[in-house]
Write an enzyme that holds these catalytic residues in place. Sequence first.
Site, PDB file in Angstrom:
ATOM      1  N   GLY A   1     -46.287 -23.378 116.982  1.00 52.41           N
ATOM      2  CA  GLY A   1     -45.159 -24.135 117.541  1.00 52.41           C
ATOM      3  C   GLY A   1     -45.165 -24.124 119.062  1.00 52.41           C
ATOM      4  O   GLY A   1     -45.611 -23.166 119.696  1.00 52.41           O
TER       5      GLY A   1
ATOM      6  N   ARG B   1     -51.283 -26.062 113.544  1.00 53.71           N
ATOM      7  CA  ARG B   1     -51.068 -24.844 112.755  1.00 53.71           C
ATOM      8  C   ARG B   1     -52.238 -24.498 111.831  1.00 53.71           C
ATOM      9  O   ARG B   1     -52.082 -23.682 110.933  1.00 53.71           O
ATOM     10  CB  ARG B   1     -49.786 -24.973 111.929  1.00 53.71           C
TER      11      ARG B   1
ATOM     12  N   ASP C   1     -49.432 -14.345 113.987  1.00 54.06           N
ATOM     13  CA  ASP C   1     -50.526 -14.705 113.076  1.00 54.06           C
ATOM     14  C   ASP C   1     -51.757 -15.179 113.847  1.00 54.06           C
ATOM     15  O   ASP C   1     -52.880 -14.779 113.534  1.00 54.06           O
ATOM     16  CB  ASP C   1     -50.081 -15.823 112.120  1.00 54.06           C
TER      17      ASP C   1
ATOM     18  N   LYS D   1     -47.286 -15.917 122.527  1.00 54.13           N
ATOM     19  CA  LYS D   1     -46.403 -17.093 122.591  1.00 54.13           C
ATOM     20  C   LYS D   1     -45.495 -17.152 121.376  1.00 54.13           C
ATOM     21  O   LYS D   1     -45.931 -16.801 120.279  1.00 54.13           O
ATOM     22  CB  LYS D   1     -47.291 -18.347 122.617  1.00 54.13           C
ATOM     23  N   THR D   2     -44.302 -17.529 121.496  1.00 52.02           N
ATOM     24  CA  THR D   2     -43.389 -18.016 120.464  1.00 52.02           C
ATOM     25  C   THR D   2     -41.958 -17.950 120.980  1.00 52.02           C
ATOM     26  O   THR D   2     -41.538 -16.918 121.527  1.00 52.02           O
ATOM     27  CB  THR D   2     -43.459 -17.287 119.106  1.00 52.02           C
TER      28      THR D   2
ATOM     29  N   ASP E   1     -39.568 -17.722 119.204  1.00 51.88           N
ATOM     30  CA  ASP E   1     -38.820 -16.850 118.289  1.00 51.88           C
ATOM     31  C   ASP E   1     -38.637 -15.433 118.840  1.00 51.88           C
ATOM     32  O   ASP E   1     -37.787 -14.689 118.370  1.00 51.88           O
ATOM     33  CB  ASP E   1     -39.540 -16.760 116.930  1.00 51.88           C
TER      34      ASP E   1
HETATM   35  P1  FBP Z   1     -44.339 -20.315 116.339  1.00 54.59           P
HETATM   36  O1  FBP Z   1     -44.042 -18.979 115.729  1.00 54.59           O
HETATM   37  O2  FBP Z   1     -45.618 -20.904 115.901  1.00 54.59           O
HETATM   38  O3  FBP Z   1     -44.232 -20.256 117.838  1.00 54.59           O
HETATM   39  O4  FBP Z   1     -43.213 -21.360 115.877  1.00 54.59           O
HETATM   40  C1  FBP Z   1     -41.926 -20.938 115.605  1.00 54.59           C
HETATM   41  C2  FBP Z   1     -41.014 -22.096 115.301  1.00 54.59           C
HETATM   42  O5  FBP Z   1     -40.582 -22.731 116.481  1.00 54.59           O
HETATM   43  C3  FBP Z   1     -39.846 -21.607 114.457  1.00 54.59           C
HETATM   44  O6  FBP Z   1     -38.762 -21.260 115.261  1.00 54.59           O
HETATM   45  C4  FBP Z   1     -39.620 -22.757 113.504  1.00 54.59           C
HETATM   46  O7  FBP Z   1     -39.151 -22.300 112.265  1.00 54.59           O
HETATM   47  C5  FBP Z   1     -40.975 -23.335 113.323  1.00 54.59           C
HETATM   48  O8  FBP Z   1     -41.676 -23.078 114.499  1.00 54.59           O
HETATM   49  C6  FBP Z   1     -40.960 -24.831 113.072  1.00 54.59           C
HETATM   50  O9  FBP Z   1     -42.246 -25.259 112.822  1.00 54.59           O
HETATM   51  P2  FBP Z   1     -42.768 -26.745 112.975  1.00 54.59           P
HETATM   52  O10 FBP Z   1     -42.959 -26.987 114.428  1.00 54.59           O
HETATM   53  O11 FBP Z   1     -44.054 -26.742 112.268  1.00 54.59           O
HETATM   54  O12 FBP Z   1     -41.730 -27.642 112.410  1.00 54.59           O
END
Ligand code: FBP
Length: 549
Positions: A78, A142, A173, A199-200, A202
């Site tokens: 993400g 992803r 991951d 990165k994230t 979250d």
């Molecule tokens: P990452 O852990 O890959 O940084 O992404 C987290 C996130 O932003 C979550 O908060 C959310 O649930 C998810 O990605 C949404 O995923 P997508 O962008 O595939 O809709």
Amino acid sequence: MKKSALQIARASYQPKLPKALKGQVSIKEGTPTESVADQAEIKKLFPNTYGMPVISFEPSNESKNYPAVTAGVILSGGQAPGGHNVIAGLFDGLKAINKNSKLYGFLLGPAGLIEHNYIELTSDIIDEYRNTGGFDIIGSGRTKLETVEQFDKGLEIIKQLGIQALVIIGGDDSNTNACVLAEYYKKINAGVQVIGCPKTIDGDLKNEMIETSFGFDTACKVYSEVIGNIQRDCNSAKKYWHFIKLMGRSASHIALECALQTQPNICIISEEVEEKNMSLDNVVTYIADIVAARAAEGNNFGTVLIPEGLIEFIPAMKKLIAELNDFLAKNGNEFAMIKKSEQRNYIINHLSPENSAIYASLPEGVARQLSLDRDPHGNVQVSLIETEKLLSEMVGKKLAEMKSEGKYTGKFAAQHHFFGYEGRCAAPSNFDADYCYSLGYTASALIAEGKTGYMSSVRNTTKPAEEWIAGGVPVTMMMNMERRHGEMKPVIQKALVKLDDAPFKYFASQRETWAKNTCYVYPGPIQYFGPTEVCDQPTITLVLEAQGK
Ligand code: FBP
């Protein structure tokens, strides 16, 4: 491309770097490390990258001549504000090492490496993206990089382009897989270093050595600005309860940080719900009781923050989702052939009696959302589940019951919001712009020192950037063994909200007051230019964590 005045001014912002990275650098290596748990198993799985020391960089007077390096970079998962600055920092660092260094960007995530899609990142391209949000410089994806076939396919293009080092910018991951890749390339003597970057939005990739993942700061500030605006609106009209779901696939760090920044009436923390073994009804009752208590004071309005991952932390729902995951993994094709109108009954008829009853009790929309396609990791896509609507609907019903029993006399009207994608590509705050640039620059220093299997790390981040400590942490040090889709795997431990850490403890000490009284804080928009106390502040989570140490 047409640019706004802010974009033009922002393009010339020079991110702040730790003192150690400003000139010549010397490397300081610590003692051998161990993984956080399951040492024997992790050591066996990573014989070539286990036990390496923690590294820190220090300023030096000694000038070294490094050969030119050709590196590749991948954005994985993400989006998170600041990704472009990681790449800019990496690019500038590589050029500072040797002006003939080159950087390639693989397109649309790890798939770009496997499918050999790339561009060379020149200074013209990099300059276009400095201090901007988004991952659009090369795109993200992803695709999981985890099989030997993928590693070998990647190696073909790596060799063809003369790449000596790969930087993978991703979450827990992706960094786990980066370490598996580092181990494999070392084992086969491929001559390719692999470095990760945390990165994230979250905020769940953090530990003793990694203080925060990038993007968390900006995303929380963007959400807090909008929550603040909603709270002003709410406090002006005094007629709505706003149910606000916030991203964070699993951990509740975002909801907690936004609560600390805005002081809402209610914030649910998933980790606490799990710890207290609360049912969905318990959560609903908790909210309804606060709504009723405020109504008794004449306040028929308020705000509720709900972490995106909540549903999976309610123990009974967790069991239901686990059975659904297995069931859909085995019967996905048959399920897809069934008419939409009959899918709900099909699931009800096939689950165990306990889970079937819970599934049947859910509002139709939420039940359908729980059966939607899983993400590439096999997880429910929690961003698609409208928990905010589920909760407000159930709170409404509970209040109607309370009314009939004479326990509630107010009015309840709800509004719903989901903040997630709005913050993931925002222009990085000064903190993220500086932090990301430093992470990228640090990655270049790790490459120059020939390191592999490390994550770029920048610490001491509650202090001014000058005093930040740049270095590298062996990824194996953060690993433990966990069951993932039926198999024990080495993975980086995901950092959930800890109920005995300072940020949650502070929140818990304040929440009754915030529930009863109206103590809203309105943080306003991120400021990019102005006094440092306005523009350069880290998150409250980071500050409280640093104070609590
Ligand atoms: P990452 O852990 O890959 O940084 O992404 C987290 C996130 O932003 C979550 O908060 C959310 O649930 C998810 O990605 C949404 O995923 P997508 O962008 O595939 O809709």
